[in-house]
Motif scaffolding. Structure first.
Motif, PDB file in Angstrom:
ATOM      1  N   GLY A  84      41.461  -5.530  -8.262  1.00  0.00           N
ATOM      2  CA  GLY A  84      40.784  -4.381  -7.668  1.00  0.00           C
ATOM      3  C   GLY A  84      39.729  -4.805  -6.678  1.00  0.00           C
ATOM      4  N   VAL A  85      38.584  -4.121  -6.751  1.00  0.00           N
ATOM      5  CA  VAL A  85      37.505  -4.395  -5.797  1.00  0.00           C
ATOM      6  C   VAL A  85      36.295  -4.872  -6.602  1.00  0.00           C
ATOM      7  CG1 VAL A  85      35.951  -3.327  -4.117  1.00  0.00           C
ATOM      8  CG2 VAL A  85      38.354  -2.679  -4.179  1.00  0.00           C
ATOM      9  N   VAL A  86      35.701  -5.962  -6.154  1.00  0.00           N
ATOM     10  CA  VAL A  86      34.564  -6.532  -6.886  1.00  0.00           C
ATOM     11  C   VAL A  86      33.307  -6.369  -6.047  1.00  0.00           C
ATOM     12  CG1 VAL A  86      33.681  -8.566  -8.079  1.00  0.00           C
ATOM     13  CG2 VAL A  86      36.144  -8.292  -7.746  1.00  0.00           C
ATOM     14  N   ASP A  87      32.334  -5.689  -6.607  1.00  0.00           N
ATOM     15  CA  ASP A  87      31.087  -5.482  -5.882  1.00  0.00           C
ATOM     16  C   ASP A  87      29.936  -5.856  -6.807  1.00  0.00           C
ATOM     17  OD1 ASP A  87      29.183  -4.724  -4.135  1.00  0.00           O
ATOM     18  OD2 ASP A  87      29.489  -2.564  -4.341  1.00  0.00           O
ATOM     19  N   GLN A  88      29.145  -6.809  -6.410  1.00  0.00           N
ATOM     20  CA  GLN A  88      28.005  -7.286  -7.219  1.00  0.00           C
ATOM     21  C   GLN A  88      28.437  -7.585  -8.648  1.00  0.00           C
ATOM     22  OE1 GLN A  88      25.206  -7.644  -5.629  1.00  0.00           O
ATOM     23  NE2 GLN A  88      25.509  -6.328  -3.868  1.00  0.00           N
ATOM     24  N   GLY A  89      29.584  -8.232  -8.783  1.00  0.00           N
ATOM     25  CA  GLY A  89      30.043  -8.630 -10.113  1.00  0.00           C
ATOM     26  C   GLY A  89      30.754  -7.519 -10.877  1.00  0.00           C
ATOM     27  N   ARG A  90      30.705  -6.288 -10.374  1.00  0.00           N
ATOM     28  CA  ARG A  90      31.358  -5.187 -11.083  1.00  0.00           C
ATOM     29  C   ARG A  90      32.752  -4.960 -10.491  1.00  0.00           C
ATOM     30  NH1 ARG A  90      32.308  -0.075 -10.344  1.00  0.00           N
ATOM     31  NH2 ARG A  90      32.766   1.040 -12.244  1.00  0.00           N
ATOM     32  N   VAL A  91      33.754  -4.909 -11.393  1.00  0.00           N
ATOM     33  CA  VAL A  91      35.131  -4.740 -10.904  1.00  0.00           C
ATOM     34  C   VAL A  91      35.545  -3.279 -11.028  1.00  0.00           C
ATOM     35  CG1 VAL A  91      37.531  -5.442 -11.222  1.00  0.00           C
ATOM     36  CG2 VAL A  91      35.689  -7.023 -11.818  1.00  0.00           C
ATOM     37  N   THR A  92      36.050  -2.696  -9.943  1.00  0.00           N
ATOM     38  CA  THR A  92      36.704  -1.387 -10.033  1.00  0.00           C
ATOM     39  C   THR A  92      38.194  -1.665  -9.965  1.00  0.00           C
ATOM     40  OG1 THR A  92      34.920  -0.434  -8.758  1.00  0.00           O
ATOM     41  CG2 THR A  92      36.884   0.928  -9.059  1.00  0.00           C
ATOM     42  N   ARG A  93      38.892  -1.333 -11.007  1.00  0.00           N
ATOM     43  CA  ARG A  93      40.326  -1.618 -11.072  1.00  0.00           C
ATOM     44  C   ARG A  93      41.062  -0.721 -10.082  1.00  0.00           C
ATOM     45  NH1 ARG A  93      43.467  -3.333 -15.776  1.00  0.00           N
ATOM     46  NH2 ARG A  93      45.434  -3.969 -14.833  1.00  0.00           N
ATOM     47  N   VAL A  94      41.973  -1.305  -9.316  1.00  0.00           N
ATOM     48  CA  VAL A  94      42.804  -0.528  -8.380  1.00  0.00           C
ATOM     49  C   VAL A  94      44.259  -0.783  -8.737  1.00  0.00           C
ATOM     50  CG1 VAL A  94      43.461  -0.254  -5.953  1.00  0.00           C
ATOM     51  CG2 VAL A  94      41.070  -0.741  -6.549  1.00  0.00           C
ATOM     52  N   ALA A  95      45.037   0.258  -8.969  1.00  0.00           N
ATOM     53  CA  ALA A  95      46.418   0.030  -9.381  1.00  0.00           C
ATOM     54  C   ALA A  95      47.343   1.099  -8.792  1.00  0.00           C
ATOM     55  CB  ALA A  95      46.508   0.025 -10.902  1.00  0.00           C
ATOM     56  N   VAL A  96      48.634   0.813  -8.900  1.00  0.00           N
ATOM     57  CA  VAL A  96      49.640   1.683  -8.262  1.00  0.00           C
ATOM     58  C   VAL A  96      50.407   2.460  -9.333  1.00  0.00           C
ATOM     59  CG1 VAL A  96      51.750   1.645  -6.866  1.00  0.00           C
ATOM     60  CG2 VAL A  96      49.837   0.149  -6.293  1.00  0.00           C
ATOM     61  N   PHE A  97      50.449   3.762  -9.177  1.00  0.00           N
ATOM     62  CA  PHE A  97      51.147   4.634 -10.122  1.00  0.00           C
ATOM     63  C   PHE A  97      51.931   5.663  -9.323  1.00  0.00           C
ATOM     64  CE2 PHE A  97      47.027   3.424 -11.841  1.00  0.00           C
ATOM     65  CZ  PHE A  97      47.348   2.896 -13.079  1.00  0.00           C
ATOM     66  N   PRO A  98      53.210   5.414  -9.050  1.00  0.00           N
ATOM     67  CA  PRO A  98      53.967   6.417  -8.284  1.00  0.00           C
ATOM     68  C   PRO A  98      54.219   7.656  -9.158  1.00  0.00           C
ATOM     69  CG  PRO A  98      55.177   4.335  -8.509  1.00  0.00           C
ATOM     70  CD  PRO A  98      54.002   4.243  -9.418  1.00  0.00           C
ATOM     71  N   ILE A  99      53.848   8.793  -8.653  1.00  0.00           N
ATOM     72  CA  ILE A  99      54.013  10.031  -9.428  1.00  0.00           C
ATOM     73  C   ILE A  99      55.497  10.400  -9.504  1.00  0.00           C
ATOM     74  CG2 ILE A  99      53.844  11.700  -7.541  1.00  0.00           C
ATOM     75  CD1 ILE A  99      51.970  13.380  -9.261  1.00  0.00           C
ATOM     76  N   GLY A 100      55.854  11.244 -10.452  1.00  0.00           N
ATOM     77  CA  GLY A 100      57.228  11.739 -10.552  1.00  0.00           C
ATOM     78  C   GLY A 100      57.213  13.218 -10.899  1.00  0.00           C
ATOM     79  N   ILE A 101      58.356  13.719 -11.363  1.00  0.00           N
ATOM     80  CA  ILE A 101      58.444  15.130 -11.742  1.00  0.00           C
ATOM     81  C   ILE A 101      58.858  15.212 -13.212  1.00  0.00           C
ATOM     82  CG2 ILE A 101      59.030  15.901  -9.417  1.00  0.00           C
ATOM     83  CD1 ILE A 101      61.988  16.095 -10.458  1.00  0.00           C
ATOM     84  N   ASP A 102      59.000  16.428 -13.704  1.00  0.00           N
ATOM     85  CA  ASP A 102      59.570  16.628 -15.033  1.00  0.00           C
ATOM     86  C   ASP A 102      61.043  16.977 -14.797  1.00  0.00           C
ATOM     87  OD1 ASP A 102      60.437  17.566 -17.431  1.00  0.00           O
ATOM     88  OD2 ASP A 102      58.896  19.103 -17.682  1.00  0.00           O
ATOM     89  N   PRO A 103      61.945  15.979 -14.776  1.00  0.00           N
ATOM     90  CA  PRO A 103      63.327  16.251 -14.344  1.00  0.00           C
ATOM     91  C   PRO A 103      64.037  17.266 -15.234  1.00  0.00           C
ATOM     92  CG  PRO A 103      63.107  13.998 -15.174  1.00  0.00           C
ATOM     93  CD  PRO A 103      61.738  14.564 -15.155  1.00  0.00           C
ATOM     94  N   ASP A 104      63.728  17.212 -16.540  1.00  0.00           N
ATOM     95  CA  ASP A 104      64.435  18.117 -17.456  1.00  0.00           C
ATOM     96  C   ASP A 104      64.176  19.586 -17.126  1.00  0.00           C
ATOM     97  OD1 ASP A 104      65.806  16.265 -18.981  1.00  0.00           O
ATOM     98  OD2 ASP A 104      63.995  15.803 -20.141  1.00  0.00           O
ATOM     99  N   ARG A 105      62.971  19.856 -16.641  1.00  0.00           N
ATOM    100  CA  ARG A 105      62.637  21.247 -16.304  1.00  0.00           C
ATOM    101  C   ARG A 105      63.577  21.753 -15.201  1.00  0.00           C
ATOM    102  NH1 ARG A 105      57.980  22.741 -12.822  1.00  0.00           N
ATOM    103  NH2 ARG A 105      57.789  25.005 -12.946  1.00  0.00           N
ATOM    104  N   PHE A 106      63.891  20.888 -14.252  1.00  0.00           N
ATOM    105  CA  PHE A 106      64.779  21.294 -13.148  1.00  0.00           C
ATOM    106  C   PHE A 106      66.225  21.376 -13.631  1.00  0.00           C
ATOM    107  CE2 PHE A 106      60.976  19.988 -11.045  1.00  0.00           C
ATOM    108  CZ  PHE A 106      60.894  20.801  -9.937  1.00  0.00           C
ATOM    109  N   ILE A 107      66.621  20.373 -14.418  1.00  0.00           N
ATOM    110  CA  ILE A 107      68.012  20.347 -14.894  1.00  0.00           C
ATOM    111  C   ILE A 107      68.273  21.602 -15.751  1.00  0.00           C
ATOM    112  CG2 ILE A 107      69.637  19.069 -16.366  1.00  0.00           C
ATOM    113  CD1 ILE A 107      68.039  16.498 -15.501  1.00  0.00           C
ATOM    114  N   ARG A 108      67.321  21.883 -16.630  1.00  0.00           N
ATOM    115  CA  ARG A 108      67.445  23.060 -17.516  1.00  0.00           C
ATOM    116  C   ARG A 108      67.533  24.345 -16.708  1.00  0.00           C
ATOM    117  NH1 ARG A 108      63.135  21.141 -20.512  1.00  0.00           N
ATOM    118  NH2 ARG A 108      61.759  22.656 -19.509  1.00  0.00           N
ATOM    119  N   THR A 109      66.621  24.472 -15.747  1.00  0.00           N
ATOM    120  CA  THR A 109      66.550  25.723 -14.981  1.00  0.00           C
ATOM    121  C   THR A 109      67.846  25.974 -14.217  1.00  0.00           C
ATOM    122  OG1 THR A 109      64.190  25.430 -14.799  1.00  0.00           O
ATOM    123  CG2 THR A 109      65.179  26.994 -13.262  1.00  0.00           C
ATOM    124  N   CYS A 110      68.439  24.905 -13.666  1.00  0.00           N
ATOM    125  CA  CYS A 110      69.686  25.091 -12.905  1.00  0.00           C
ATOM    126  C   CYS A 110      70.789  25.691 -13.774  1.00  0.00           C
ATOM    127  CB  CYS A 110      70.173  23.743 -12.362  1.00  0.00           C
ATOM    128  SG  CYS A 110      69.224  23.187 -10.948  1.00  0.00           S
TER     129      CYS A 110
END
Ligand SMILES: O=P(O)(O)OC[C@H]1O[C@H](O[C@H]2O[C@H](CO)[C@@H](O)[C@H](O)[C@H]2O)[C@H](O)[C@@H](O)[C@@H]1O
Ligand SMILES: O=c1ccn([C@@H]2O[C@H](COP(=O)(O)OP(=O)(O)O)[C@@H](O)[C@H]2O)c(=O)[nH]1
Length: 653
Positions: A235-261
């Motif tokens: 992540g980013v380190v500022d004055q010894g303090r770390v702010t974690r930076v990470a990647v989380f690709p969002i998704g959908i609730d697929p079952d909700r769409f499959i069910r609705t169809c």
């Protein structure tokens, strides 16, 4: 795995804070009615929060002026676990002004709109002030509802001050922040007048999440360039303090769409749509009418396709759902006129009494109908010029079990990094390329369509919104656990008197100093690595320390040899460049340290010495915000250190 349990076996409480609540309110007669809010943020988050005891905090989508009405609406919202933030007169300048007039274009690599200096209500400064005020109003509502141990998950560019405000209120709150839009390169971000303050505020969160590695990378390098802080893989380190930076690709609730169809309502709609478009291929577009979605370019590409492929005229139709959005922002109103002009021209050129090539709808559609449209489409056309993710492309895939249509997807949408394998990726600025992709999609053999659909469906199914939320919460948990351990390691505040006394009594001292941020002159965001200079105010102190026969000074830096030579060549000290890869006495020759000797674990060991049970040891280490020499030194008496650097093993007497 998402944390289920709080301190006493109760479910962990989560406060999701976003500009928009998942429902928007509307007054119908005496009562408030609630309807699902538009946009991918809401769709994504709805799939997430079932496991935790979740409450939403956000703007209810409506202006409510009197207290009685506010109380009534709050009561209705409480039934669906929502807590409103009434933004009153701040809303316009905060949402239309700063969020969507300034931050949104910058985050999407667009230019800042011109400021009108004569309209004192709409200067950057007044909008920025409203933005901060709105963030404080969010804080106030959170404080009213916060219980110890709650996790607060802040969302998006509307709430960049909230992590700072939350930590100022209570430094122990677990704070996550997720950006749903792209983060631009520092060259673009730096045009923002309030650039540093905003970055510093979000860096107060414990975990920052982005949709893609590109966005996270841009963010980290922007912090380095603008704030002069260090970016690491964590992540980013500022004055010894770390702010974690990470990647989380969002998704959908697929079952909700499959069910609705499969529900009768959607099945009927699917049949009606099939009948309506019988004998034609359907290309579908579903976007908020936002400049970033590239709708004019989409129409130009479709026009070119019709121009160049006369045999396809009357055999293909483009259905575009253009969901109204941000109508009070001037850029959005202009876009509407522009798009209507294009639709008129193309339908005029290629339409007939019985068929129009473009069906453009200025409205949203209900969920079942949306699923039906996704299900019958042969091609989904996404031409975003920039897009955080673009969930519409995921939703299309989820509904395509029967049809196995083709996704034509902009390479500039975050989704391209997830669905690139099965989609036809296009550069949305290149009208010719998009036009060719339309043709390729329309004539693609069934076998290839099937193959591409399978790849994408598997991705959409596995990388669901629930997984996104679980992953974020799990990393936030780990981050908190790590930082608690780190806290235990963080040295106590430097006992200055004690240190001075021991310093004067000792006969063999080793002082290890960093360079960048420790000994450097104040830096601007433009300072390049090559231009780093020793702070002239520290030269006298440093010289005195180096000339003291009882003291050995080492500068250990990530900077290269030439920079250290230039700045410290004249001092009597040791230099360790590139984190210890190269070593020398300042007056001698550089030697290369062997990689196997470059284990820097001793640095943590040195910090440990100063904590808890080892407090009586003779090591002091502190990080404080000002850049003075004494505040960042690590002072050891009669201690052998740099064990992992045999070339500079220094022995006590
Ligand atoms: O709330 P609005 O101003 O009406 O705008 C709707 C949402 O637009 C943006 O959505 C983003 O989030 C999606 C999910 O992560 C992502 O797929 C999409 O690419 C983004 O544009 C905005 O970031 C949200 O805050 C808004 O609610
Ligand atoms: O009439 C409509 C059309 C679309 N959507 C939803 O709006 C969201 C759009 O999300 P996306 O990530 O594609 O873009 P955003 O609008 O958030 O920028 C999707 O979940 C769609 O299902 C909707 O609620 N009503």
């Amino acid at each position: 795995m998402m944390t289920n349990d709080g301190a006493c076996g109760q479910r962990q409480r989560l406060l999701v804070v976003a500009n928009r609540l998942p429902v928007s309110a509307k007054k119908t007669g005496e009562n408030w009615s609630l309807k699902m809010s538009p946009g991918g943020l809401v769709s994504g988050l709805l799939g997430v929060t079932a496991q935790l005891d979740t409450k939403w905090v956000g703007w209810p989508g409506v202006d409510v002026n009197n207290e009685v009405e506010k109380a009534a609406l709050s009561k209705s919202l409480a039934e669906v676990k929502c807590i409103p933030v009434f933004l009153d007169e701040v809303f316009d300048q905060y949402y239309n002004g700063y969020c969507n007039g300034i931050l949104w274009p910058i985050l999407h690599h667009m230019e800042l709109p011109q400021e009108d200096p004569h309209d004192t209500n709409k200067t950057f400064q007044t909008q920025y002030d409203a933005y901060k005020k709105a963030n404080r109003m969010f804080l106030d509502v959170i404080v009213e509802n916060y219980e110890e141990g709650d996790i607060v998950w802040c969302h998006d560019y509307h709430l960049m001050f909230l992590p700072k405000y939350l930590k100022e209120y209570n430094n122990n709150i677990k704070v996550g922040w997720f950006l749903h839009s792209p983060f631009p390169s520092s060259e673009v971000y730096k045009t923002l007048p309030s650039r540093s303050e905003l970055l510093r505020s979000i860096l107060r969160a414990d975990l920052l999440g982005f949709h893609t590695y590109d966005f996270a990378g841009h963010f980290k390098s922007t912090c380095t360039r603008i704030l002069g802080v260090e970016a690491t893989h964590e992540g980013v380190v500022d004055q010894g303090r770390v702010t974690r930076v990470a990647v989380f690709p969002i998704g959908i609730d697929p079952d909700r769409f499959i069910r609705t169809c499969k529900l009768p309502e959607a099945t009927q709609q699917i049949n009606e749509l099939k009948e309506r478009f019988a004998g034609k291929k359907v290309i579908l577009g579903v976007d908020r009418l936002d400049p970033i979605k590239g709708i004019p370019k989409k129409y130009l590409a479709f026009e070119k396709f019709l121009e160049e492929n006369p045999n396809w005229r009357h055999k293909v139709v483009l259905v575009q759902i253009a969901v109204p959005t941000r109508n009070d922002v001037p850029e959005y109103r202009k876009l509407k006129d522009q798009v209507h002009g294009l639709v008129g021209r193309i339908n005029g050129r290629f339409g007939s009494v019985s068929s129009l090539p473009i069906h453009h709808l200025d409205c949203s559609v209900d969920f079942s109908y949306l699923c039906a449209l996704y299900a019958i489409a042969d091609v989904m056309l996404v031409t975003s010029l920039r897009d955080g993710m673009n969930l519409v492309s995921f939703e299309f895939v989820a509904c395509q079990e029967a049809k196995k249509g083709v996704l034509v997807l902009s390479e500039s949408a975050g989704a391209a990094q997830s669905l690139g394998a099965g989609a036809l990726l296009v550069n949305p600025w290149n009208v010719t390329e998009v036009s060719s992709a339309i043709k390729e999609a329309l004539i693609m053999p069934a076998e290839e369509r099937e193959k591409r659909y399978r790849v994408n469906f598997q991705y959409v199914y596995i990388h669901s919104a629930k997984k996104w939320g679980d992953d974020f919460m799990s990393v936030l948990d780990d981050t908190m656990a790590e930082s608690e351990m780190q806290l235990r390691k963080i040295p106590h505040e430097l006992p200055q008197q004690d240190m001075i006394q021991r310093y004067s009594q000792s006969n063999n001292r080793l002082i290890i100093l960093g360079f960048n941020g420790t000994l450097t002159a104040p830096m601007s965001s433009q300072t390049k690595e090559m231009d780093l200079k020793l702070n002239s105010e520290l030269k006298g102190t440093l010289r005195a320390l180096c000339n003291d026969p009882k003291t050995t000074v080492v500068v250990l830096s990530r900077s290269g040899r030439d920079i250290l030579d230039k700045n410290f060549g004249k001092y009597n000290m040791w230099l360790a460049a590139e984190n210890g890869r190269f070593l020398k006495r300042s007056t001698g020759e550089w030697v290369t340290n062997m990689p196997q000797n470059m284990n820097l674990d001793w640095v943590n060991g040195a910090k440990m010495l100063n904590s808890g049970e080892h407090k009586q040891e003779t090591c002091y280490n502190t990080y404080v915000e000002d850049q003075s020499l004494m505040h960042q030194l690590m002072l050891f008496e009669e201690t052998i250190l740099l064990k992992s650097m045999p070339l500079v093993r220094l022995r006590g007497q």
